[in-house]
Design an enzyme around this catalytic site. Structure first.
Site, PDB file in Angstrom:
ATOM      1  N   GLU A 169      33.840  -2.350 -15.180  1.00 58.26           N
ATOM      2  CA  GLU A 169      33.284  -2.126 -13.899  1.00 58.26           C
ATOM      3  C   GLU A 169      31.909  -2.900 -13.985  1.00 58.26           C
ATOM      4  O   GLU A 169      30.792  -2.241 -13.439  1.00 58.26           O
ATOM      5  CB  GLU A 169      33.018  -0.553 -13.702  1.00 58.26           C
ATOM      6  CG  GLU A 169      34.361   0.234 -13.788  1.00 58.26           C
ATOM      7  CD  GLU A 169      34.231   1.515 -13.562  1.00 58.26           C
ATOM      8  OE1 GLU A 169      35.035   2.119 -12.801  1.00 58.26           O
ATOM      9  OE2 GLU A 169      33.330   2.363 -14.225  1.00 58.26           O
ATOM     10  N   GLU A 242      42.409   2.123 -13.843  1.00 58.07           N
ATOM     11  CA  GLU A 242      41.899   3.708 -13.956  1.00 58.07           C
ATOM     12  C   GLU A 242      42.344   4.304 -12.693  1.00 58.07           C
ATOM     13  O   GLU A 242      41.599   4.226 -11.783  1.00 58.07           O
ATOM     14  CB  GLU A 242      40.417   3.717 -14.120  1.00 58.07           C
ATOM     15  CG  GLU A 242      40.008   3.478 -15.647  1.00 58.07           C
ATOM     16  CD  GLU A 242      38.405   3.789 -15.874  1.00 58.07           C
ATOM     17  OE1 GLU A 242      37.976   4.529 -15.114  1.00 58.07           O
ATOM     18  OE2 GLU A 242      37.844   3.351 -16.778  1.00 58.07           O
TER      19      GLU A 242
END
Length: 588
Positions: A169, A242
């Protein structure tokens, strides 16, 4: 550690590739059906059980982060034994027919202390997750130990690792292209030949800043399949690294859940779009010890000890409706029958055992040897402390009606004057207290607790303890000693009180799972047979602490408690968890 210089050339190219929008394995269309299980959140004696449950759920892959700070708590001392035996976890997954999505990014977020970065590193490096030479030198040294252990476990050498994540991320954090390229090139230079990935949220800005050439850009979201499809670069396979099937909890909030219908609806949508998916979490596990992280949203949001995450495989291994829904959705992607569902976990019988107070908090803390005096209070980092409690003490002239202020309190403090508690202060609430009585000389004792190191966002790497100083009015107090709370075996000396140290002896016939509750207790840490389970706090929502079977022994077991504010009178052994009042929540 394997000497990769003597390995033969890999038997094949990367197991996974992508072209024309399709993920392929060995040249054939393939779906990654993955679920996250973190080896560092599961007792190693239970790794096999949890992986078997994942395989029975229909997953063909397990996804795990690698928590750098779990392996290198002390700089230069890198451990891969026992609970930290990552190679064993990976091999075990392969033995059970699971591939591995390895996410060794030096930063992992994961609601884990400091996002996986060692506290000793963030104490001295400001430019985290960049091409800053000091940061890269530490990462390179870590990778020099980690990656040679992973190379022979790749699919190209007959192992289970089929994909490796470069960073995590990053598009929501930074914009240092050189850093991402360094991480990619370092992995290749160490012999990683499998498919590279990145993982970012579903905005164009995050994708642009988190992606790097040569890696499959993947997404993280709770809902948003259509958005991900529109953002995916031309020709890239669609993958969610995710998919948030549940969520984590902060102290003082409600317990977050997501319905099975809502979760499976997003999973099925992703599969119908031709995508691959990794459920976060398939099995959440536990933030044992003080490994929980924290977030920041105008104030500190420490994460609870449980990382159950309302996952399909619960913290104690129990299987629920989400497990059944995923098993049904994943089954059609397998050629044969799925593995059988393992038997349900066994639990100890319920009982209540008296909790006997032993030593008051102030006497217990003062029984810890003090270090040499320093002019100003030191931070946790100055003392080489990652988490826990540091006790600051000084003798000062206290004027009549003085106001004591802690400048830069991180995070929570019990304040004592001449051994008597006068306040509990908190970084986001009160950081000052008025001292009553006439002017006098007094001993000031301040027990500061770190509630959890921030794991996400611009406050990543912040310091703990007393950052600036302690004032009486406008005048700073100087001349401080420091005591560091031992987190292992500890036998304090003193008389019993309403807070501090207490213990209970629990008899069990055979080791089995249990949940422990401490009714009446305010805020404490709990050890079972010398192992630090974690924290309880009356702020909620979590009430019970998971005590897995491998930590128990037949016969007598000792539970020890250090309550920083108010002891309860009993320990309850329960068969089921209590996570508090629930709230439907879908991460975005």
């Amino acid at each position: 550690m394997t000497d990769t210089s003597v390995l033969p050339p890999p038997a094949a190219a990367a197991a996974l590739t992508w072209r024309d929008g399709t993920l392929e394995r060995d040249g054939k269309p393939y779906r990654m059906l993955s679920g996250a299980i973190h080896y560092f959140r599961v007792h190693p004696d239970q790794w096999e059980d949890r992986l078997r449950r994942l395989a029975a759920m229909g997953a063909n892959t397990v996804d795990t982060y690698v928590a750098w700070n779990f392996h290198e708590e002390v700089e230069g001392v890198r451990r891969f034994d026992g609970w930290r035996d990552l190679e064993r976890f990976v091999r075990l997954a392969g033995d059970l027919g699971l591939s591995v999505l390895l996410r060794p990014s030096p930063y992992i977020c994961a609601e884990w202390s400091n996002g996986g970065l060692p506290a000793w590193l963030t104490a001295r490096v400001r430019a985290l997750r960049t091409s800053d030479p000091a940061f890269l030198a530490a990462v390179d040294a870590w990778y020099g130990e980690l990656l040679p252990r992973m190379v022979p476990l790749q699919a190209a050498y007959g192992g289970p690792i089929v994909a490796v994540q470069i960073e995590n991320e990053y598009g929501s954090f930074g914009s240092d292209r050189g850093y991402l390229e360094h991480q990619r090139d370092s992995l290749r230079a160490h012999g990683i030949v499998e498919m590279f990935t990145t993982a970012d949220g579903i905005t164009a800005d995050m994708l642009r800043h988190g992606s790097v050439e040569g890696a499959l850009p993947t997404f993280t979201f709770g809902t948003g399949v259509a958005v991900a499809q529109n953002l995916a670069p031309e020709g890239a396979a669609l993958m969610c690294s995710e998919l948030w099937g549940g969520w984590f909890d902060h102290w003082g909030e409600r317990h977050h859940v997501r319905s099975a219908e809502g979760m499976i609806g997003t999973v099925d949508e992703m599969l119908a779009a031709g995508g691959s998916v990794s459920l976060y979490m398939a099995h959440g596990g536990t933030n044992f010890g003080l490994w929980n992280g924290a977030n920041w949203d105008g104030g500190l949001q420490p994460t609870v000890t449980s990382y159950d995450s309302d996952a399909p495989i619960a913290e104690d291994g129990t299987l629920g409706p989400k497990f059944e829904a995923l098993r049904a959705s994943f089954a059609p992607f397998h050629d044969g029958a799925l593995p059988p569902v393992p038997a349900a976990p066994r639990f100890q019988r319920e009982q209540a055992v008296p909790l006997t107070a032993e030593v008051s908090l102030i006497e217990a803390l003062r029984s810890i040897p003090a270090g040499e005096s320093h002019v100003a209070p030191l931070t946790f980092e100055d003392l080489g402390v990652a988490d826990g409690v540091v006790v600051y003490e000084a003798t000062a002239d206290v004027p009549e009606g003085a106001v004591l202020t802690i400048d830069g309190l991180h995070d929570r403090a019990g304040v004592f004057l001449d051994g008597r508690r006068i306040a509990t202060l908190d970084r986001d609430r009160e950081t000052s207290v008025t001292i009553g009585g006439a002017a006098r000389e007094a001993v000031i004792t301040i027990a500061v607790e770190s509630l959890g190191r921030i794991n996400y966002g611009p406050h990543l790497g912040e310091r703990k303890g007393i950052l600036h100083g302690v004032r009486l009015g406008s005048r700073f107090v100087h001349g401080w000693t420091h005591r560091v709370l031992p987190l292992g075996t500890w036998q304090p000396i003193g008389s019993a009180g309403t807070d501090g140290v207490a213990s209970a002896l629990i008899e069990v016939a055979q080791p089995a799972d249990a949940w422990l509750a401490f009714p009446g207790g305010a805020k404490g840490m709990v050890w079972l047979n010398g192992f630090l389970l974690g924290r309880y706090w009356e702020a909620g929502p979590q009430v019970t602490l998971y005590a897995p079977a491998p930590l128990w022994r037949a016969g007598c077991n000792e539970v020890r408690v250090l309550d920083l504010e108010r002891l309860g009178a009993v320990v309850e052994v329960r068969e089921r968890p209590e996570f508090g009042e629930t709230e439907e929540f879908i991460g975005s």
